[in-house]
Design an enzyme around this catalytic site. Sequence first.
Site, PDB file in Angstrom:
ATOM      1  N   LYS A 110       0.997  -1.244  -0.048  1.00  0.00           N
ATOM      2  CA  LYS A 110      -0.016  -0.069   0.029  1.00  0.00           C
ATOM      3  C   LYS A 110       0.935   1.230   0.058  1.00  0.00           C
ATOM      4  O   LYS A 110       2.083   1.222  -0.092  1.00  0.00           O
ATOM      5  CB  LYS A 110      -0.952  -0.097   1.256  1.00  0.00           C
ATOM      6  CG  LYS A 110      -1.852  -1.066   1.112  1.00  0.00           C
ATOM      7  CD  LYS A 110      -2.946  -1.094   0.100  1.00  0.00           C
ATOM      8  CE  LYS A 110      -3.718  -2.449  -0.582  1.00  0.00           C
ATOM      9  NZ  LYS A 110      -4.626  -2.864   0.519  1.00  0.00           N
TER      10      LYS A 110
HETATM   11  C1  LIG Z   1      -5.765  -3.976   1.008  1.00  0.00           C
HETATM   12  C2  LIG Z   1      -6.950  -3.687   1.003  1.00  0.00           C
HETATM   13  C3  LIG Z   1      -7.875  -3.800   2.025  1.00  0.00           C
HETATM   14  C4  LIG Z   1      -7.342  -4.638   3.460  1.00  0.00           C
HETATM   15  O1  LIG Z   1      -6.168  -4.059   3.817  1.00  0.00           O
HETATM   16  P1  LIG Z   1      -5.446  -5.040   5.307  1.00  0.00           P
HETATM   17  O2  LIG Z   1      -4.528  -3.900   5.821  1.00  0.00           O
HETATM   18  O3  LIG Z   1      -4.632  -6.180   4.464  1.00  0.00           O
HETATM   19  O4  LIG Z   1      -6.463  -5.633   5.946  1.00  0.00           O
HETATM   20  C5  LIG Z   1      -9.127  -3.375   2.221  1.00  0.00           C
HETATM   21  N1  LIG Z   1      -9.894  -2.724   1.110  1.00  0.00           N
HETATM   22  C6  LIG Z   1      -8.899  -2.722  -0.161  1.00  0.00           C
HETATM   23  C7  LIG Z   1      -9.774  -2.112  -1.045  1.00  0.00           C
HETATM   24  C8  LIG Z   1      -7.624  -3.025  -0.050  1.00  0.00           C
HETATM   25  O5  LIG Z   1      -7.076  -3.065  -1.140  1.00  0.00           O
END
Ligand SMILES: *Cc1c(COP(=O)(O)O)cnc(C)c1O
Length: 404
Positions: free
Chosen positions: A202
């Site tokens: 991310k």
């Molecule tokens: C990555 C992601 C999540 C979840 O994030 P985590 O930190 O892995 O729980 C939720 N929504 C979207 C759209 C994502 O891309």
Amino acid sequence: MQVPFFRPSVGEAEIEAVTQCLRSGWLTTGRLTKDFEARFAETIGVKHAVAVNSCTAALHLALESLGLQRGELVVVPTMTFAATAEVVRYFDATPVFVDADPRTLCLDLQQLESTLSALRAERPVAGLKPPYGRVRAVIPMHYGGQMVDLDAVARIARAFDVAVVEDAAHTLPASYRTDETTPWISVGQRSDVACFSFYANKCITTGEGGMAVTDREDLAERMRIMSLHGMSKDAWKRFTNAGSWQYEIVAPGFKYNLTDIASALGLTQLNRAQELWRDRIRVARRYLDAFANEPNLLPPVELANRQHSWHLFQIQLQTERLNIDRAEFIQELKERGISASVHWMPLHMQPYYVKLFGYAPEEFPNANAAWQRLVSLPIFPGMTEAEQEHVIDTVSQLLKRHAR
Ligand SMILES: *Cc1c(COP(=O)(O)O)cnc(C)c1O
């Protein structure tokens, strides 16, 4: 040449910060996490930030703090990651899917409004039949890092008396404005709660981690309590010198707190957020220039009045002009050393939701059409010009070779 889908940008500053934490003798939630929360809230421009160990946890806590009950409804996009809808199912509540806007792949605001109208009037909607439980929230997700118009979402949500929880997993930084005469509004400033992800790929990362932000004291306090076993708020003082061995359990909470090891990484990454963002923009601009005149793919559509995070660079293959499908295209990229991905198979097509609601793929035609064409190309800070050139050349050659 090998080009990974993603390579985290972690340097000496991160290694130094984590090492210092390890040497400090305090590994779990403590001062660094408190600092990370304060700095994050300040960056977004909101009053409260609650650090947790994933965005999924943040979404779960957000719905819990809003009081979601079994049998109630939450509107979610079908074009999103598993987490956005699964957290609704944690409550034995019902996710109501809405189709994607074909330009942005975010939830379609007209369909959001028509779905809420149908639910209020007890008319059938895809997959569901009346009588309905109360609709409690909508979870807009900013696909790839480009924000939904949250003023529009807020207007609709107010009209139907539902809360807004942003799935902001792709966005940091990001903002939007109505037009050139109105101020920029950051992600997280126009919803009841916004949930960020610090998963490895991310915008900023703590390996695994997340943050829930809100201006509402009541929601912040409830999320804080529920993130740590439902211990009353003073339990957090256990993590400071003012701490004591005493605490009260006020609800059966969860174990979602973030460690100081992760927060050490998070503070350093937050310092670098603008730099990491600028580098993603550099990569996105180069792709956009390279593919501007490529008739066999549709690049991501950039709306006016958006500051885009560029978490993803998704292309849509014009498959009717090609003699291969999306899966074969990704396989051919792989054979040339390039890792691509797909975001996502729409949730209404996933076996669990098909079994639960009996959806046909065509019930959400925009998501269904996009899904068959989508390819996410590698984009990450620190991607070299040579790496990107290899991707651009390979994509262009494959499209030429396989043109009908
Ligand atoms: C990555 C992601 C999540 C979840 O994030 P985590 O930190 O892995 O729980 C939720 N929504 C979207 C759209 C994502 O891309």
